[in-house]
Design a protein around this motif. Sequence first.
Motif, PDB file in Angstrom:
ATOM      1  N   MET A   1      43.113  -3.481   5.582  1.00 14.33           N
ATOM      2  CA  MET A   1      42.754  -2.461   4.612  1.00 14.33           C
ATOM      3  C   MET A   1      44.044  -1.785   4.140  1.00 14.33           C
ATOM      4  N   ALA A   2      44.139  -1.557   2.844  1.00 16.99           N
ATOM      5  CA  ALA A   2      45.317  -0.911   2.267  1.00 16.99           C
ATOM      6  C   ALA A   2      44.911   0.430   1.668  1.00 16.99           C
ATOM      7  N   ARG A   3      45.876   1.266   1.472  1.00 13.27           N
ATOM      8  CA  ARG A   3      45.631   2.536   0.791  1.00 13.27           C
ATOM      9  C   ARG A   3      45.879   2.352  -0.704  1.00 13.27           C
ATOM     10  N   LEU A   4      45.229   3.194  -1.481  1.00 13.84           N
ATOM     11  CA  LEU A   4      45.352   3.102  -2.934  1.00 13.84           C
ATOM     12  C   LEU A   4      46.820   3.161  -3.364  1.00 13.84           C
ATOM     13  N   ARG A   5      47.613   3.971  -2.697  1.00 13.39           N
ATOM     14  CA  ARG A   5      49.030   4.105  -3.048  1.00 13.39           C
ATOM     15  C   ARG A   5      49.807   2.807  -2.854  1.00 13.39           C
ATOM     16  N   ASP A   6      49.322   1.939  -1.956  1.00  8.44           N
ATOM     17  CA  ASP A   6      49.992   0.669  -1.713  1.00  8.44           C
ATOM     18  C   ASP A   6      49.631  -0.374  -2.761  1.00  8.44           C
ATOM     19  N   LEU A   7      48.522  -0.175  -3.443  1.00  5.24           N
ATOM     20  CA  LEU A   7      48.029  -1.161  -4.402  1.00  5.24           C
ATOM     21  C   LEU A   7      48.328  -0.803  -5.851  1.00  5.24           C
ATOM     22  N   ALA A   8      48.325   0.479  -6.165  1.00  6.36           N
ATOM     23  CA  ALA A   8      48.520   0.912  -7.550  1.00  6.36           C
ATOM     24  C   ALA A   8      49.999   1.039  -7.881  1.00  6.36           C
ATOM     25  N   LYS A   9      50.335   0.771  -9.141  1.00  9.08           N
ATOM     26  CA  LYS A   9      51.714   1.016  -9.560  1.00  9.08           C
ATOM     27  C   LYS A   9      51.844   2.415 -10.153  1.00  9.08           C
ATOM     28  N   LEU A  10      50.696   3.034 -10.486  1.00  7.97           N
ATOM     29  CA  LEU A  10      50.713   4.396 -11.005  1.00  7.97           C
ATOM     30  C   LEU A  10      49.399   5.077 -10.670  1.00  7.97           C
ATOM     31  N   ILE A  11      49.485   6.282 -10.128  1.00  6.37           N
ATOM     32  CA  ILE A  11      48.321   7.145  -9.918  1.00  6.37           C
ATOM     33  C   ILE A  11      48.749   8.517 -10.417  1.00  6.37           C
ATOM     34  N   ARG A  12      48.034   9.042 -11.414  1.00  7.11           N
ATOM     35  CA  ARG A  12      48.428  10.350 -11.936  1.00  7.11           C
ATOM     36  C   ARG A  12      47.220  11.100 -12.470  1.00  7.11           C
ATOM     37  N   THR A  13      47.350  12.409 -12.502  1.00 11.51           N
ATOM     38  CA  THR A  13      46.389  13.270 -13.179  1.00 11.51           C
ATOM     39  C   THR A  13      47.151  14.083 -14.203  1.00 11.51           C
ATOM     40  N   ASP A  24      44.498   8.618 -14.100  1.00 12.80           N
ATOM     41  CA  ASP A  24      44.843   7.249 -14.464  1.00 12.80           C
ATOM     42  C   ASP A  24      45.299   6.517 -13.211  1.00 12.80           C
ATOM     43  N   ILE A  25      44.721   5.347 -12.989  1.00 19.35           N
ATOM     44  CA  ILE A  25      45.155   4.480 -11.895  1.00 19.35           C
ATOM     45  C   ILE A  25      45.444   3.120 -12.517  1.00 19.35           C
ATOM     46  N   MET A  26      46.693   2.676 -12.402  1.00 23.58           N
ATOM     47  CA  MET A  26      47.089   1.397 -12.998  1.00 23.58           C
ATOM     48  C   MET A  26      47.587   0.460 -11.905  1.00 23.58           C
ATOM     49  N   PHE A  27      47.249  -0.808 -12.057  1.00 19.91           N
ATOM     50  CA  PHE A  27      47.568  -1.813 -11.052  1.00 19.91           C
ATOM     51  C   PHE A  27      48.529  -2.858 -11.614  1.00 19.91           C
ATOM     52  N   PRO A  28      49.309  -3.482 -10.742  1.00 14.88           N
ATOM     53  CA  PRO A  28      50.335  -4.413 -11.218  1.00 14.88           C
ATOM     54  C   PRO A  28      49.787  -5.737 -11.744  1.00 14.88           C
ATOM     55  N   ASP A  29      48.543  -6.075 -11.355  1.00 15.71           N
ATOM     56  CA  ASP A  29      47.994  -7.363 -11.784  1.00 15.71           C
ATOM     57  C   ASP A  29      46.469  -7.325 -11.728  1.00 15.71           C
ATOM     58  N   PHE A  61      36.088   4.842 -16.760  1.00 17.85           N
ATOM     59  CA  PHE A  61      36.304   3.656 -17.584  1.00 17.85           C
ATOM     60  C   PHE A  61      37.152   2.658 -16.805  1.00 17.85           C
ATOM     61  N   ASN A  62      36.618   1.457 -16.611  1.00 18.07           N
ATOM     62  CA  ASN A  62      37.399   0.355 -16.060  1.00 18.07           C
ATOM     63  C   ASN A  62      37.924  -0.422 -17.260  1.00 18.07           C
ATOM     64  N   TYR A  63      39.237  -0.462 -17.418  1.00 16.89           N
ATOM     65  CA  TYR A  63      39.837  -1.089 -18.592  1.00 16.89           C
ATOM     66  C   TYR A  63      40.621  -2.324 -18.175  1.00 16.89           C
ATOM     67  N   GLU A  64      39.938  -3.464 -18.179  1.00 17.59           N
ATOM     68  CA  GLU A  64      40.519  -4.720 -17.710  1.00 17.59           C
ATOM     69  C   GLU A  64      41.812  -5.128 -18.414  1.00 17.59           C
ATOM     70  N   PRO A  65      41.909  -5.006 -19.764  1.00 15.80           N
ATOM     71  CA  PRO A  65      43.139  -5.480 -20.415  1.00 15.80           C
ATOM     72  C   PRO A  65      44.417  -4.812 -19.889  1.00 15.80           C
ATOM     73  N   ALA A  66      44.293  -3.603 -19.356  1.00 16.48           N
ATOM     74  CA  ALA A  66      45.464  -2.891 -18.836  1.00 16.48           C
ATOM     75  C   ALA A  66      45.464  -2.815 -17.306  1.00 16.48           C
ATOM     76  N   ASN A  67      44.512  -3.475 -16.661  1.00 15.77           N
ATOM     77  CA  ASN A  67      44.382  -3.375 -15.198  1.00 15.77           C
ATOM     78  C   ASN A  67      44.375  -1.912 -14.770  1.00 15.77           C
ATOM     79  N   ALA A  68      43.519  -1.132 -15.417  1.00 18.34           N
ATOM     80  CA  ALA A  68      43.536   0.314 -15.200  1.00 18.34           C
ATOM     81  C   ALA A  68      42.131   0.893 -15.068  1.00 18.34           C
ATOM     82  N   ILE A  69      42.075   1.992 -14.333  1.00 22.48           N
ATOM     83  CA  ILE A  69      40.858   2.789 -14.217  1.00 22.48           C
ATOM     84  C   ILE A  69      41.201   4.188 -14.716  1.00 22.48           C
ATOM     85  N   LYS A  70      40.353   4.730 -15.570  1.00 27.61           N
ATOM     86  CA  LYS A  70      40.553   6.081 -16.087  1.00 27.61           C
ATOM     87  C   LYS A  70      39.308   6.889 -15.757  1.00 27.61           C
TER      88      LYS A  70
END
Length: 107
Positions: A1-13, A24-29, A61-70
């Motif tokens: 199990m990983a933490r969100l900080r280990d998986l996301a390239k950006l987490i911000r409010t 905004d939570i953005m992932f590398p892939d 919003f799950n936004y697949e084209p940007a690998n992001a959750i808003k």
Amino acid sequence: MARLRDLAKLIRTKNAGPFLLTLDIMFPDRRTYDRVVASGVIKKESMARFFSVDESKVRLFNYEPANAIKVTVPRLVTSGDPADTDLFGGQQFGPLVNVEVPDLPAA
């Protein structure tokens, strides 16, 4: 199990105007994005609890084209109010970095 900080390239409010807060939570892939979405750890119900707001007020919003959750939620205190402790809304993501994300089942 990983933490969100280990998986996301950006987490911000940040503020989305004086009355709303955006996460905004953005992932590398795509694989990592899919893992987090499939885990269900970021959903309206959990975000409502995290930000102490009614679930019906949470927009996700799950936004697949940007690998992001808003996620957008109402601020508990209007930005700039004397009771506001985070004028720009930039510090509200802190505890989210420790959310645990289960591993995907082996294929």
